[in-house]
Design a protein around this motif. Structure first.
Motif, PDB file in Angstrom:
ATOM      1  N   GLN A   1      -6.083 -84.504  75.862  1.00  0.00           N
ATOM      2  CA  GLN A   1      -5.541 -85.234  76.993  1.00  0.00           C
ATOM      3  C   GLN A   1      -4.043 -85.390  76.808  1.00  0.00           C
ATOM      4  O   GLN A   1      -3.575 -85.736  75.728  1.00  0.00           O
ATOM      5  N   VAL A   2      -3.300 -85.124  77.855  1.00  0.00           N
ATOM      6  CA  VAL A   2      -1.853 -85.229  77.797  1.00  0.00           C
ATOM      7  C   VAL A   2      -1.441 -86.635  78.226  1.00  0.00           C
ATOM      8  O   VAL A   2      -1.814 -87.094  79.302  1.00  0.00           O
ATOM      9  N   GLN A   3      -0.681 -87.303  77.383  1.00  0.00           N
ATOM     10  CA  GLN A   3      -0.213 -88.651  77.676  1.00  0.00           C
ATOM     11  C   GLN A   3       1.306 -88.666  77.792  1.00  0.00           C
ATOM     12  O   GLN A   3       1.998 -87.936  77.076  1.00  0.00           O
ATOM     13  N   LEU A   4       1.801 -89.508  78.685  1.00  0.00           N
ATOM     14  CA  LEU A   4       3.236 -89.632  78.907  1.00  0.00           C
ATOM     15  C   LEU A   4       3.683 -91.045  78.544  1.00  0.00           C
ATOM     16  O   LEU A   4       3.020 -92.018  78.914  1.00  0.00           O
ATOM     17  N   VAL A   5       4.798 -91.132  77.848  1.00  0.00           N
ATOM     18  CA  VAL A   5       5.378 -92.424  77.480  1.00  0.00           C
ATOM     19  C   VAL A   5       6.800 -92.487  78.010  1.00  0.00           C
ATOM     20  O   VAL A   5       7.624 -91.627  77.687  1.00  0.00           O
TER      21      VAL A   5
ATOM     22  N   ASN B   1       5.814 -87.927  86.000  1.00  0.00           N
ATOM     23  CA  ASN B   1       4.647 -87.105  86.280  1.00  0.00           C
ATOM     24  C   ASN B   1       4.880 -85.695  85.757  1.00  0.00           C
ATOM     25  O   ASN B   1       5.934 -85.109  86.041  1.00  0.00           O
ATOM     26  N   PHE B   2       3.928 -85.169  84.995  1.00  0.00           N
ATOM     27  CA  PHE B   2       3.983 -83.795  84.493  1.00  0.00           C
ATOM     28  C   PHE B   2       2.773 -83.037  85.018  1.00  0.00           C
ATOM     29  O   PHE B   2       1.649 -83.547  84.972  1.00  0.00           O
TER      30      PHE B   2
ATOM     31  N   HIS C   1      -6.132 -74.484  78.007  1.00  0.00           N
ATOM     32  CA  HIS C   1      -5.815 -73.654  79.173  1.00  0.00           C
ATOM     33  C   HIS C   1      -6.461 -74.196  80.445  1.00  0.00           C
ATOM     34  O   HIS C   1      -6.879 -73.430  81.308  1.00  0.00           O
ATOM     35  N   ARG C   2      -6.515 -75.513  80.517  1.00  0.00           N
ATOM     36  CA  ARG C   2      -6.983 -76.186  81.726  1.00  0.00           C
ATOM     37  C   ARG C   2      -5.798 -76.912  82.355  1.00  0.00           C
ATOM     38  O   ARG C   2      -4.924 -77.419  81.648  1.00  0.00           O
ATOM     39  N   PRO C   3      -5.767 -77.020  83.653  1.00  0.00           N
ATOM     40  CA  PRO C   3      -4.647 -77.708  84.302  1.00  0.00           C
ATOM     41  C   PRO C   3      -4.686 -79.214  84.041  1.00  0.00           C
ATOM     42  O   PRO C   3      -5.773 -79.795  83.861  1.00  0.00           O
ATOM     43  N   PHE C   4      -3.541 -79.826  83.984  1.00  0.00           N
ATOM     44  CA  PHE C   4      -3.471 -81.274  83.872  1.00  0.00           C
ATOM     45  C   PHE C   4      -2.410 -81.806  84.821  1.00  0.00           C
ATOM     46  O   PHE C   4      -1.485 -81.088  85.212  1.00  0.00           O
ATOM     47  N   ASN C   5      -2.556 -83.064  85.175  1.00  0.00           N
ATOM     48  CA  ASN C   5      -1.620 -83.772  86.050  1.00  0.00           C
ATOM     49  C   ASN C   5      -1.581 -85.204  85.519  1.00  0.00           C
ATOM     50  O   ASN C   5      -2.463 -85.994  85.798  1.00  0.00           O
ATOM     51  N   SER C   6      -0.557 -85.499  84.733  1.00  0.00           N
ATOM     52  CA  SER C   6      -0.496 -86.776  84.022  1.00  0.00           C
ATOM     53  C   SER C   6       0.631 -87.664  84.525  1.00  0.00           C
ATOM     54  O   SER C   6       1.697 -87.161  84.912  1.00  0.00           O
TER      55      SER C   6
END
Length: 120
Positions: free
Chosen positions: A1-5, A96-97, A104-109
């Protein structure tokens, strides 16, 4: 999971400057678009600025010439330099990224948001 700080928000006087940062962590293959959004009390979230992987940028008319978006692809980090701040820039700013993770799955974080208050 991609997390943004996010970091860099705060209280600043009109005409002042702030620099926001947004760093991604997790398994990332690539980040395509990065963007800053903001939401003021009682208003809908709006786009502030976006930047593509290649460096193309787009700004809301209200911030053109005052804000600059940039990114460091090696650090998976995005910045927003905000100059000549106005009281109407007061809002919670979100990053937002959009990209592809290590599987290799899309993410929207989205980031958690950082408060920017412009007031004397």
């Amino acid at each position: 999971q991609v997390q943004l700080v996010e970091s860099g928000g705060g209280l600043v006087q009109p005409g002042g400057s702030l620099r926001l940062s947004c760093a991604a962590s997790g398994s990332i293959f690539s980040i395509n678009a990065m963007g800053w959004y903001r939401q003021a009390p009682g208003k809908q979230r709006e786009l502030v600025a976006v930047i593509t992987r290649g460096g193309s940028t787009n700004y809301a008319d209200s911030v053109k010439g005052r804000f600059t978006i940039s990114r460091d692809n090696a650090k998976n980090t995005m910045y927003l330099q905000m100059n000549t701040l106005k009281p109407e820039d007061t809002a919670v700013y979100y990053c937002n990224f959009v990209g592809t993770n290590g599987n290799h799955r899309p993410f929207n974080s989205w980031g958690q948001g950082t408060q920017v208050t412009v007031s004397s």
